[in-house]
Design an enzyme around this catalytic site. Structure first.
Site, mmCIF file in Angstrom:
data_model
loop_
_atom_site.group_PDB
_atom_site.id
_atom_site.type_symbol
_atom_site.label_atom_id
_atom_site.label_comp_id
_atom_site.label_asym_id
_atom_site.label_seq_id
_atom_site.Cartn_x
_atom_site.Cartn_y
_atom_site.Cartn_z
ATOM 1 C CE LYS A 181 -4.126 -2.274 1.565
ATOM 2 N NZ LYS A 181 -3.583 -3.660 1.471
HETATM 3 C C1 LIG Z 1 -4.201 -4.788 0.867
HETATM 4 C C2 LIG Z 1 -3.395 -6.017 0.707
HETATM 5 C C3 LIG Z 1 -3.736 -7.022 -0.231
HETATM 6 C C4 LIG Z 1 -4.985 -6.939 -1.100
HETATM 7 O O1 LIG Z 1 -4.878 -5.958 -2.091
HETATM 8 P P1 LIG Z 1 -6.185 -5.447 -2.869
HETATM 9 O O2 LIG Z 1 -5.750 -4.289 -3.688
HETATM 10 O O3 LIG Z 1 -7.151 -5.044 -1.773
HETATM 11 O O4 LIG Z 1 -6.711 -6.572 -3.669
HETATM 12 C C5 LIG Z 1 -2.902 -8.123 -0.361
HETATM 13 N N1 LIG Z 1 -1.803 -8.265 0.420
HETATM 14 C C6 LIG Z 1 -1.444 -7.334 1.331
HETATM 15 C C7 LIG Z 1 -0.241 -7.565 2.165
HETATM 16 C C8 LIG Z 1 -2.221 -6.179 1.514
HETATM 17 O O5 LIG Z 1 -1.863 -5.268 2.434
#
Ligand SMILES: *Cc1c(COP(=O)(O)O)cnc(C)c1O
Length: 499
Positions: free
Chosen positions: A112
């Site tokens: 993120k």
């Molecule tokens: C948020 C997240 C995901 C999922 O990603 P999306 O964009 O919501 O599909 C997968 N792995 C980790 C470690 C995350 O923080």
């Protein structure tokens, strides 16, 4: 470039307005009026200069209302020394024709960061460009990763404040400590009694509270959101798929002219949607593999065309994928039905009222042409972490492990042996307990807290603990606010000084 609502009920807006507003006024999501073609030769030349140059090239057509100076400023602040490697998102090759796109080198050790290091600057520029003088107050409810990434993204950014609400019973010790030790004069962290749903429902009430909004307006403040439906969070993610392809090519993951598949551990469908957009823009990708954990709503949807959220939510060791309603899927639906907003309104209405909807045959065929869906449970993820470490000496986290498991299933079931780029979405040190158990055995966890496990994992593997997690135990706690869900409004008032 203008932005349309997936539900067709809003006037087209500029990217600055789309980013500032988050959700379209008719409840839909903003989508670009078209997906720009990218010239691969030109992009390769940019990538050869570095991540930032490539980011400039990919983002330029989407953010056409930002000046070159504005966009350059955003990119420079977003992708620099805040990442622990100049490559920003390196690709690590193991055997089995797999290249791991490491998206965890940012300040919070999860993918993120790639979006949330850019969004605050995109948002602040957008507010200024649209002549708005308000101080922006970002509200976030988090189940762990998003809250910390938002705090780091907005910390000490003038003209903004960020308030993060986390469930006091819903995050790991490391995640909690990452948030309560947060630095920055404009950051606020509040523990909410109960689980994530309580915190999230509370934040939704705050956004809808007219009394609070009026009081804030009087003091020159306005709420905004940093959640994953904001276009400003999605668009930076397109960049790293192009990046990974050039990196993969350079490192010999695939031969000239050979296509690759992209595998993404998926929750809210944001990350994999960015890969789909990259493909539509000309990246030579064969298939997108959507990997879910035991919460396999998307696997079923891809297989049957029937979306059904009427099921139990399981808590798993890959908590960032514990989701039943993937909000960003709405943007894909829009493309699958030839951008017909009436059809999207129909699906979303049925999801709201009945908890399910069925795609038509043509849209379903298109979905299957682009995507393949699979899932892995906790035991399978644990076994995969152990296996990948044993075979290749490479550590992966619980989310990435689901990706590897599903990638192997995909190859076996379809016979498609093309090389794969696998999105590695979190550092293995972030989900230490499961990773230690998988590579060192259950015995090694006994009687140790999460901080001791970081040390143990580092000693065992010889890999350094990421700087962001190192020393977390000794860092002073700066945030101690705690409230019941009912008290969230009062606490917000106190923080903002509007009581
Ligand atoms: C948020 C997240 C995901 C999922 O990603 P999306 O964009 O919501 O599909 C997968 N792995 C980790 C470690 C995350 O923080």
């Amino acid at each position: 470039m203008e932005y349309l609502s997936t539900r067709g009920g809003s006037e087209p807006v500029s990217s600055a307005v789309a980013i500032k507003t988050g959700l379209a006024p008719d409840g839909g999501l903003f989508v670009p009026e078209f997906l720009p073609e990218i010239d691969l030769t030109e992009a390769a030349a940019a990538a050869a200069q570095g991540y930032r140059e490539l980011a400039g090239l990919i983002l330029r057509p989407f953010l056409s209302d930002y000046s070159d100076g504005e966009l350059g400023g955003v990119i420079e602040k977003a992708y620099g020394g805040n990442f622990d490697t100049p490559e920003i998102a390196p690709v690590h090759l193991t055997g089995e024709k797999m290249g791991f796109l490491e998206l965890w080198h940012g300040p919070t050790c999860a993918f993120k960061d790639l979006a949330l290091q850019a969004l605050p600057h995109l948002l602040k520029t957008a507010v200024a460009k649209t002549g708005d003088r308000s101080e922006i107050v970002i509200l976030v409810a988090t189940s762990g990763d998003t809250g910390k990434a938002a705090l780091e993204g907005f910390r000490d950014l003038p003209g903004t404040r960020v308030i993060v609400f986390f469930p006091d019973q819903g995050v790991s010790k490391i995640q909690e400590r990452q948030m309560t030790t947060q630095e920055g004069a404009n950051t606020h962290v509040v523990a909410v009694e109960g689980d994530f749903d309580k915190a999230q429902a509370g934040v939704k009430r705050l956004f809808a509270d007219e009394e609070l909004k009026t009081a804030m307006h009087r003091q020159g403040m306005a709420f905004s959101s940093a959640n994953s439906i904001n276009w400003g969070r999605l668009v930076p993610q397109i960049v790293y798929y192009f990046w990974s392809w050039f990196e993969g090519r350079e490192k010999g993951l695939f031969a000239e002219g050979e296509e690759v598949n992209i595998v993404v551990p998926t929750g809210n469908f944001g990350n994999i949607l960015a890969a789909y957009y990259a493909k539509q823009m000309g990246l030579p990708v064969h298939r997108l593999v959507c990997a879910s954990n035991k919460n396999n709503v998307l696997t079923d949807f891809i297989n049957t065309g029937f979306y059904d959220r009427r099921r139990q939510l399981y808590r798993t060791i890959s908590p960032s994928m514990d989701i039943l309603v993937s909000s960003n899927l709405e943007r894909l639906l829009f493309e699958l039905v030839d951008r017909d907003p009436a059809a999207v309104r129909g699906f979303m209405g049925r999801l709201q009222e009945e908890g399910c909807y069925q795609l038509g045959a043509e849209a379903h065929a298109r979905l299957q042409e682009e995507f393949w869906g699979g899932f892995g449970n906790d035991e399978e993820a644990m076994a995969t972490i152990g296996d990948v470490y044993e075979k290749y000496g490479y550590l992966i986290d619980t989310h990435t492990a689901v990706g590897v498991k599903v990638c192997r299933d995909y190859r076996e079931e379809t016979g498609d042996q093309r090389p794969a780029i696998i999105a590695a979405t979190a550092s293995p040190f972030k989900f230490t307990r499961s990773v230690v158990q998988a590579v060192m055995g259950e015995e090694s966890c006994r009687g140790k807290d999460d901080f001791a496990l970081l040390e143990a994992l580092s000693a065992f593997t010889g890999e350094e603990i990421p700087a962001a997690l190192r020393g977390l135990r000794e860092k002073p706690v700066r945030h101690r606010l705690k409230t019941s869900p009912e008290g969230m409004k009062e606490v917000t008032g106190q923080i903002l000084g509007i009581n």
